[in-house]
Scaffold this active site. Structure first.
Site, PDB file in Angstrom:
ATOM      1  N   LYS A 202       0.838  -1.204   0.000  1.00 36.41           N
ATOM      2  CA  LYS A 202       0.000   0.000   0.000  1.00 36.41           C
ATOM      3  C   LYS A 202       0.871   1.251   0.000  1.00 36.41           C
ATOM      4  O   LYS A 202       0.682   2.155  -0.795  1.00 36.41           O
ATOM      5  CB  LYS A 202      -0.917  -0.022   1.226  1.00 36.41           C
ATOM      6  N   GLU A 208      10.638  -4.536   4.395  1.00 41.57           N
ATOM      7  CA  GLU A 208      10.747  -5.938   3.974  1.00 41.57           C
ATOM      8  C   GLU A 208      10.432  -6.071   2.488  1.00 41.57           C
ATOM      9  O   GLU A 208      11.166  -6.703   1.721  1.00 41.57           O
ATOM     10  CB  GLU A 208       9.775  -6.828   4.767  1.00 41.57           C
ATOM     11  N   GLY A 259      -4.633  -1.730   5.058  1.00 41.49           N
ATOM     12  CA  GLY A 259      -3.841  -2.851   4.537  1.00 41.49           C
ATOM     13  C   GLY A 259      -4.506  -4.199   4.774  1.00 41.49           C
ATOM     14  O   GLY A 259      -4.599  -5.034   3.867  1.00 41.49           O
ATOM     15  N   ARG A 260      -5.004  -4.430   5.977  1.00 42.37           N
ATOM     16  CA  ARG A 260      -5.584  -5.742   6.290  1.00 42.37           C
ATOM     17  C   ARG A 260      -6.987  -5.915   5.714  1.00 42.37           C
ATOM     18  O   ARG A 260      -7.615  -6.955   5.884  1.00 42.37           O
ATOM     19  CB  ARG A 260      -5.563  -5.983   7.801  1.00 42.37           C
ATOM     20  N   GLU A 345      -4.507  -6.741  14.780  1.00 43.43           N
ATOM     21  CA  GLU A 345      -4.006  -5.428  14.364  1.00 43.43           C
ATOM     22  C   GLU A 345      -5.144  -4.400  14.417  1.00 43.43           C
ATOM     23  O   GLU A 345      -4.917  -3.214  14.619  1.00 43.43           O
ATOM     24  CB  GLU A 345      -3.379  -5.488  12.958  1.00 43.43           C
ATOM     25  N   HIS A 376      -4.416 -33.468  17.062  1.00 41.93           N
ATOM     26  CA  HIS A 376      -3.271 -34.275  17.500  1.00 41.93           C
ATOM     27  C   HIS A 376      -2.123 -33.392  17.988  1.00 41.93           C
ATOM     28  O   HIS A 376      -0.984 -33.840  18.062  1.00 41.93           O
ATOM     29  CB  HIS A 376      -2.817 -35.188  16.352  1.00 41.93           C
ATOM     30  N   LYS A 485       9.470  -0.507  13.958  1.00 38.61           N
ATOM     31  CA  LYS A 485      10.066  -0.118  12.664  1.00 38.61           C
ATOM     32  C   LYS A 485      11.164   0.911  12.884  1.00 38.61           C
ATOM     33  O   LYS A 485      12.243   0.843  12.279  1.00 38.61           O
ATOM     34  CB  LYS A 485       8.994   0.492  11.746  1.00 38.61           C
TER      35      LYS A 485
HETATM   36  O1  F6P Z   1       3.364  -2.831   9.669  1.00 39.75           O
HETATM   37  C1  F6P Z   1       2.021  -3.108   9.581  1.00 39.75           C
HETATM   38  C2  F6P Z   1       1.490  -2.818   8.232  1.00 39.75           C
HETATM   39  O2  F6P Z   1       1.375  -1.458   8.047  1.00 39.75           O
HETATM   40  C3  F6P Z   1       0.154  -3.511   7.981  1.00 39.75           C
HETATM   41  O3  F6P Z   1      -0.900  -2.798   8.469  1.00 39.75           O
HETATM   42  C4  F6P Z   1       0.177  -3.671   6.508  1.00 39.75           C
HETATM   43  O4  F6P Z   1      -0.756  -4.632   6.089  1.00 39.75           O
HETATM   44  C5  F6P Z   1       1.604  -4.095   6.287  1.00 39.75           C
HETATM   45  O5  F6P Z   1       2.334  -3.340   7.220  1.00 39.75           O
HETATM   46  C6  F6P Z   1       2.135  -3.884   4.915  1.00 39.75           C
HETATM   47  O6  F6P Z   1       2.077  -2.550   4.523  1.00 39.75           O
HETATM   48  P1  F6P Z   1       2.242  -2.126   3.020  1.00 39.75           P
HETATM   49  O7  F6P Z   1       1.150  -2.753   2.247  1.00 39.75           O
HETATM   50  O8  F6P Z   1       2.170  -0.632   3.013  1.00 39.75           O
HETATM   51  O9  F6P Z   1       3.584  -2.607   2.553  1.00 39.75           O
END
Ligand code: F6P
Length: 517
Positions: A202, A208, A259-260, A345, A376, A485
């Site tokens: 987003k 990452e 995002g979620r 979240e 199990h 972060k």
């Molecule tokens: O760090 C949490 C977060 O902001 C989530 O809410 C989001 O889904 C994820 O990181 C990834 O964010 P982006 O889509 O901006 O890379």
């Protein structure tokens, strides 16, 4: 009004005091209508809530709590496009991503929202056309989604869940972790000419994802790959940053999609490629049907409302701190991790929108695994452990494989577990004693189809909305991920230099051991 200041909250607290004597077995024996009363159909799903530790009196007080905390007004504000995500001053309109372009409900939207709806459909049409193009392109055998959190969990869960509808001849991979072992292992099995990378973020700033995307691009070029615009696409609300990164093929979305909650947007592209445009539209239609149900069904027959209220009852009055998710379908392997982000979240917060501390618990811990595997592993604790953990089954009636014996056995196990949790074996002593009276919810789908999956996921979104609204928190921000972060940036710089001044002794010691160069 804040939840704990309402009359309903006080009444529920009174009821809870006498609840240690509540016994599901007695309730079923006493009330022949219990199963029917606490069960209902909703679009795409049937839910049996009767094996939960509540009764009509509790339910009535919970419904009063909905009234007294203004949950339905809050819901209406969301569906009017108001900026209910106050800390970020944003509307919350993931529901608009599945709203049909035309129809009475769409016509009745406020004009600003209608303008957004047009953009939604323009983007959706472009994205689905691209998905069809990729489906037809025999050269592309591997689709690699690079994203994390909501830009990974949703599409990954859904692609896996709907694998029986997926196009044969294409493989889907999901790279999320910055741990190079993950990307490296995928890259070893790929050929640049046959791979499409989808960089899903987003913000297009998540460290990452940016690190993985950059390494993927370098790998692509090192393999002799030339046509970036053919092999990389970005799914983002930050089209400018994607352009700077060198990606021209972009599918955008908007700041009013959390995002979620973004699976329904361009972030759903891997799913659209897997199942095709028509099935993706069915997926959206299932979610929309659930939106309609949430918006229009009476609170007492409104499944997201009932589930959200049950969550509040368990968390704040019976003090259960977790919920176990048990999907009895192996394609729902990523369902529990997906729900973890959605619930924890969204509702793992401790202040109201004005930043004032709240005096009660909020999000439970969600965890789980598909059945029968869980049986199990950790079901021992669910049956005989000292803590009560409400369990949420999801069963799918019809299988898509040709092994009917397996399906009967699988479903029998789901049913038997719910029965065993409730009935127990109270007459036996010692290690054979199962106290029983352990709560569970049973969600049933006829088929794991795009429509039903869409409805199930929207149900979960709205249920999280309901408990969050009762608690009076903002379910749509995530400030709690920021500190980590910031500190990771600082530590990263120190890892390169070894500088440990100002660090606590533990962190300094570990830094020294971990520093490799
Ligand atoms: O760090 C949490 C977060 O902001 C989530 O809410 C989001 O889904 C994820 O990181 C990834 O964010 P982006 O889509 O901006 O890379």
């Amino acid at each position: 009004m804040r939840a704990d200041q309402t009359a309903a909250w006080r009444n529920l607290a009174e009821h809870a005091k006498t609840f240690s004597s509540f016994d599901l077995r007695t309730e079923f024996a006493r009330d022949a209508g219990r199963a029917a009363h606490f069960s209902q159909d909703a679009p795409g799903v049937f839910a049996d809530l009767s094996k939960n530790l509540w009764n009509a009196e509790i339910e009535a007080q919970l419904l009063a709590l909905v009234q007294q905390t203004g949950v339905l007004e809050h819901r209406n504000r969301m569906f009017q496009g108001e900026a209910i995500n106050a800390s970020e001053n944003r509307a919350v309109m993931h529901w608009l991503l599945r709203q049909p372009a035309q129809g009475a409900a769409s016509d009745a939207l406020p004009s600003a929202v209608k303008a957004s709806l047009k953009e939604v459909h323009d983007t959706l049409n472009a994205m689905l056309a691209f998905a069809e193009k990729i489906r037809a392109d025999k050269h592309i055998t591997d689709v690699v989604n690079i994203g994390i959190g909501g830009s990974d969990l949703g599409p990954q869960m859904a692609v896996m869940a709907l694998q029986s509808f997926a196009l044969k001849g294409k493989r889907f991979h999901f790279v999320s972790n910055v741990d190079g072992h993950e990307l490296d292992a995928f890259l070893q099995g790929l050929k640049a000419d046959n791979t499409l990378f989808l960089v899903a973020s987003k913000t297009f700033t998540t460290i990452e994802t940016m690190t993985n995307a950059l390494s993927a691009k370098r790998w692509f070029e090192a393999q002799g790959g030339k046509n970036i615009s053919h092999h990389f696409a970005a799914l983002t609300s930050n089209v400018e940053a994607a352009g700077k990164f060198g990606i021209q093929t972009c599918f955008g979305f908007w700041d009013w999609v959390g995002g979620r909650y973004s699976l329904w947007s361009a972030i759903g592209l891997p799913l659209a490629i897997a199942i095709g445009a028509d099935k993706f539209r069915e997926f959206l239609a299932g979610a929309h049907a659930m939106d309609q149900h949430f918006q229009h069904a009476q609170a007492a027959q409104n499944l997201p409302v009932r589930l959200g209220l049950l969550d509040v009852w368990y968390r704040n009055f019976l003090h259960f701190t977790s919920r176990c998710i048990a999907p009895y379908h192996s394609a729902l392997k990523r369902y529990a991790p997906y729900l973890q982000q959605l619930e924890m979240e969204s509702n793992g917060k401790q202040v109201d929108p004005a930043g004032h501390a709240l005096p009660y618990g909020t999000s439970p811990v969600l965890w789980g695994e598909p059945g029968t595997n869980g049986q199990h592993a950790f079901f021992q604790m669910l049956h005989q452990g000292t803590d009560v953990v409400p369990l949420e089954f999801v069963a799918v009636k019809n299988a898509t494989h040709a092994l009917p014996d397996h399906q009967t056995l699988l479903l029998s196990n789901a049913l038997a577990q719910a029965q065993a949790l409730m009935m127990g074996q109270p007459d036996k002593a010692g290690h054979q004693n199962f106290a029983g009276n352990r709560p569970s919810t049973f969600i049933l789908l006829e088929d794991l189809s795009p429509f039903n999956l869409g409805a199930l996921i929207a149900l979960q979104e709205h249920r999280v909305f309901v408990s969050g609204a009762v608690w009076g928190i903002n379910s749509f921000d995530q400030w709690g991920v920021e500190l980590g972060k910031v500190l990771a940036k600082d530590i990263h710089a120190r890892m390169l230099t070894g500088e440990d001044s100002g660090l606590d002794a533990s962190t300094a010691q570990l830094l020294k051991r971990l520093k490799t160069n």
